[in-house]
Design a protein around this motif. Structure first.
Motif, PDB file in Angstrom:
ATOM      1  N   GLY A   1       4.632  25.896   1.638  1.00 28.47           N
ATOM      2  CA  GLY A   1       4.855  24.685   2.406  1.00 28.47           C
ATOM      3  C   GLY A   1       4.646  23.405   1.615  1.00 28.47           C
ATOM      4  N   LYS A   2       4.384  23.530   0.312  1.00 28.37           N
ATOM      5  CA  LYS A   2       4.199  22.326  -0.508  1.00 28.37           C
ATOM      6  C   LYS A   2       4.495  22.619  -1.973  1.00 28.37           C
ATOM      7  N   VAL A   3       4.774  21.546  -2.715  1.00 31.80           N
ATOM      8  CA  VAL A   3       4.979  21.625  -4.153  1.00 31.80           C
ATOM      9  C   VAL A   3       4.263  20.443  -4.802  1.00 31.80           C
ATOM     10  N   GLU A   4       3.920  20.610  -6.061  1.00 32.33           N
ATOM     11  CA  GLU A   4       3.307  19.529  -6.837  1.00 32.33           C
ATOM     12  C   GLU A   4       4.198  19.212  -8.021  1.00 32.33           C
ATOM     13  N   GLY A   5       4.086  17.993  -8.506  1.00 34.20           N
ATOM     14  CA  GLY A   5       4.849  17.574  -9.668  1.00 34.20           C
ATOM     15  C   GLY A   5       4.272  16.287 -10.220  1.00 34.20           C
ATOM     16  N   THR A   6       5.023  15.658 -11.110  1.00 36.38           N
ATOM     17  CA  THR A   6       4.613  14.372 -11.656  1.00 36.38           C
ATOM     18  C   THR A   6       5.699  13.347 -11.347  1.00 36.38           C
ATOM     19  N   TRP A   7       5.307  12.090 -11.330  1.00 33.73           N
ATOM     20  CA  TRP A   7       6.237  11.010 -11.006  1.00 33.73           C
ATOM     21  C   TRP A   7       6.072   9.880 -11.995  1.00 33.73           C
ATOM     22  N   LYS A   8       7.117   9.040 -12.093  1.00 33.49           N
ATOM     23  CA  LYS A   8       7.096   7.894 -13.008  1.00 33.49           C
ATOM     24  C   LYS A   8       7.056   6.574 -12.259  1.00 33.49           C
ATOM     25  N   SER A   9       7.787   6.469 -11.159  1.00 32.85           N
ATOM     26  CA  SER A   9       7.767   5.254 -10.343  1.00 32.85           C
ATOM     27  C   SER A   9       8.526   5.510  -9.056  1.00 32.85           C
ATOM     28  N   PHE A  10       8.279   4.679  -8.075  1.00 32.36           N
ATOM     29  CA  PHE A  10       9.106   4.675  -6.882  1.00 32.36           C
ATOM     30  C   PHE A  10       9.051   3.287  -6.274  1.00 32.36           C
ATOM     31  N   CYS A  11      10.088   2.969  -5.540  1.00 34.39           N
ATOM     32  CA  CYS A  11      10.212   1.651  -4.934  1.00 34.39           C
ATOM     33  C   CYS A  11      10.414   1.830  -3.435  1.00 34.39           C
ATOM     34  N   MET A  12       9.769   0.981  -2.666  1.00 34.54           N
ATOM     35  CA  MET A  12       9.986   0.959  -1.234  1.00 34.54           C
ATOM     36  C   MET A  12      10.125  -0.489  -0.805  1.00 34.54           C
ATOM     37  N   THR A  13      10.865  -0.717   0.238  1.00 38.30           N
ATOM     38  CA  THR A  13      11.090  -2.070   0.727  1.00 38.30           C
ATOM     39  C   THR A  13      10.319  -2.260   2.026  1.00 38.30           C
ATOM     40  N   VAL A  14       9.603  -3.371   2.099  1.00 35.46           N
ATOM     41  CA  VAL A  14       8.838  -3.716   3.285  1.00 35.46           C
ATOM     42  C   VAL A  14       9.500  -4.930   3.930  1.00 35.46           C
ATOM     43  N   SER A  15       9.797  -4.833   5.199  1.00 28.30           N
ATOM     44  CA  SER A  15      10.351  -5.971   5.933  1.00 28.30           C
ATOM     45  C   SER A  15       9.199  -6.824   6.446  1.00 28.30           C
ATOM     46  N   VAL A  16       9.237  -8.106   6.118  1.00 31.97           N
ATOM     47  CA  VAL A  16       8.189  -9.029   6.530  1.00 31.97           C
ATOM     48  C   VAL A  16       8.709  -9.868   7.695  1.00 31.97           C
ATOM     49  N   SER A  17       7.929  -9.912   8.755  1.00 32.98           N
ATOM     50  CA  SER A  17       8.266 -10.738   9.917  1.00 32.98           C
ATOM     51  C   SER A  17       7.009 -11.490  10.335  1.00 32.98           C
ATOM     52  N   SER A  18       7.159 -12.409  11.243  1.00 34.48           N
ATOM     53  CA  SER A  18       5.999 -13.170  11.714  1.00 34.48           C
ATOM     54  C   SER A  18       4.990 -12.249  12.406  1.00 34.48           C
ATOM     55  N   GLU A  19       5.464 -11.134  12.956  1.00 33.82           N
ATOM     56  CA  GLU A  19       4.571 -10.202  13.645  1.00 33.82           C
ATOM     57  C   GLU A  19       3.731  -9.356  12.687  1.00 33.82           C
ATOM     58  N   ASN A  20       4.256  -9.037  11.504  1.00 32.21           N
ATOM     59  CA  ASN A  20       3.530  -8.121  10.627  1.00 32.21           C
ATOM     60  C   ASN A  20       3.060  -8.737   9.310  1.00 32.21           C
ATOM     61  N   ILE A  21       3.197 -10.031   9.130  1.00 32.10           N
ATOM     62  CA  ILE A  21       2.860 -10.634   7.835  1.00 32.10           C
ATOM     63  C   ILE A  21       1.385 -10.433   7.477  1.00 32.10           C
ATOM     64  N   THR A  22       0.498 -10.449   8.465  1.00 33.15           N
ATOM     65  CA  THR A  22      -0.919 -10.235   8.188  1.00 33.15           C
ATOM     66  C   THR A  22      -1.166  -8.826   7.658  1.00 33.15           C
ATOM     67  N   GLU A  23      -0.548  -7.836   8.281  1.00 34.72           N
ATOM     68  CA  GLU A  23      -0.713  -6.454   7.829  1.00 34.72           C
ATOM     69  C   GLU A  23      -0.124  -6.248   6.432  1.00 34.72           C
ATOM     70  N   VAL A  24       1.031  -6.861   6.168  1.00 34.59           N
ATOM     71  CA  VAL A  24       1.653  -6.741   4.845  1.00 34.59           C
ATOM     72  C   VAL A  24       0.749  -7.371   3.793  1.00 34.59           C
ATOM     73  N   ARG A  25       0.203  -8.531   4.086  1.00 34.83           N
ATOM     74  CA  ARG A  25      -0.719  -9.184   3.135  1.00 34.83           C
ATOM     75  C   ARG A  25      -1.928  -8.293   2.849  1.00 34.83           C
ATOM     76  N   GLN A  26      -2.512  -7.721   3.889  1.00 31.12           N
ATOM     77  CA  GLN A  26      -3.680  -6.858   3.703  1.00 31.12           C
ATOM     78  C   GLN A  26      -3.334  -5.641   2.852  1.00 31.12           C
ATOM     79  N   TYR A  27      -2.171  -5.072   3.109  1.00 30.22           N
ATOM     80  CA  TYR A  27      -1.747  -3.903   2.335  1.00 30.22           C
ATOM     81  C   TYR A  27      -1.589  -4.265   0.867  1.00 30.22           C
ATOM     82  N   ILE A  28      -0.916  -5.370   0.579  1.00 25.81           N
ATOM     83  CA  ILE A  28      -0.691  -5.787  -0.804  1.00 25.81           C
ATOM     84  C   ILE A  28      -2.004  -6.164  -1.478  1.00 25.81           C
TER      85      ILE A  28
END
Length: 122
Positions: free
Chosen positions: A12-39
């Protein structure tokens, strides 16, 4: 690929190695505080475990097969880009976050639907 499928089916699982990944976060007036805390949790080159859950498909013999929900754990993830300036503008936007590994480039992919099956066959 067949070796990989066998491992996913049995464990049910595998392991490996990684070099990089990118994800996009949408920032809105409702979630800007949470995004700031995460960053901020990555400031000063802090390294954290990063968990991403998404549905995944595989290609076998030129045919795509859905393998269900996958939980990917990046053991040591470091946020490569500092984006305070974008957040300071406080406008709605999409921010690309680029992650790179710390000293341990290990990732673990857990195939949540398959883990249940592998437990039944054990």
């Amino acid at each position: 690929m067949l070796k990989w499928l066998r491992r996913v089916f049995r464990e049910g699982k595998v392991e490996g190695t990684w070099k990089s990944f990118c994800m996009t976060v949408s920032v809105s007036s409702e979630n800007i505080t949470e995004v700031r805390q995460y960053i901020q949790s990555f400031e000063g080159d802090k390294i954290r475990e990063r968990i991403v859950s998404l549905p995944e498909t595989i290609t076998l013999f030129d045919i795509e097969f859905p393998v269900g929900e996958v939980k990917s754990t990046f053991v040591q993830a470091r946020l490569e880009q500092h984006i305070r300036e974008i957040l300071a503008e406080q406008k709605e936007c999409a921010i690309p976050l680029q992650f790179v590994p710390g000293s341990d480039p290990t990732y673990i992919k857990e195939y949540l639907d398959w883990i249940k099956l592998s437990q039944l066959t054990s």
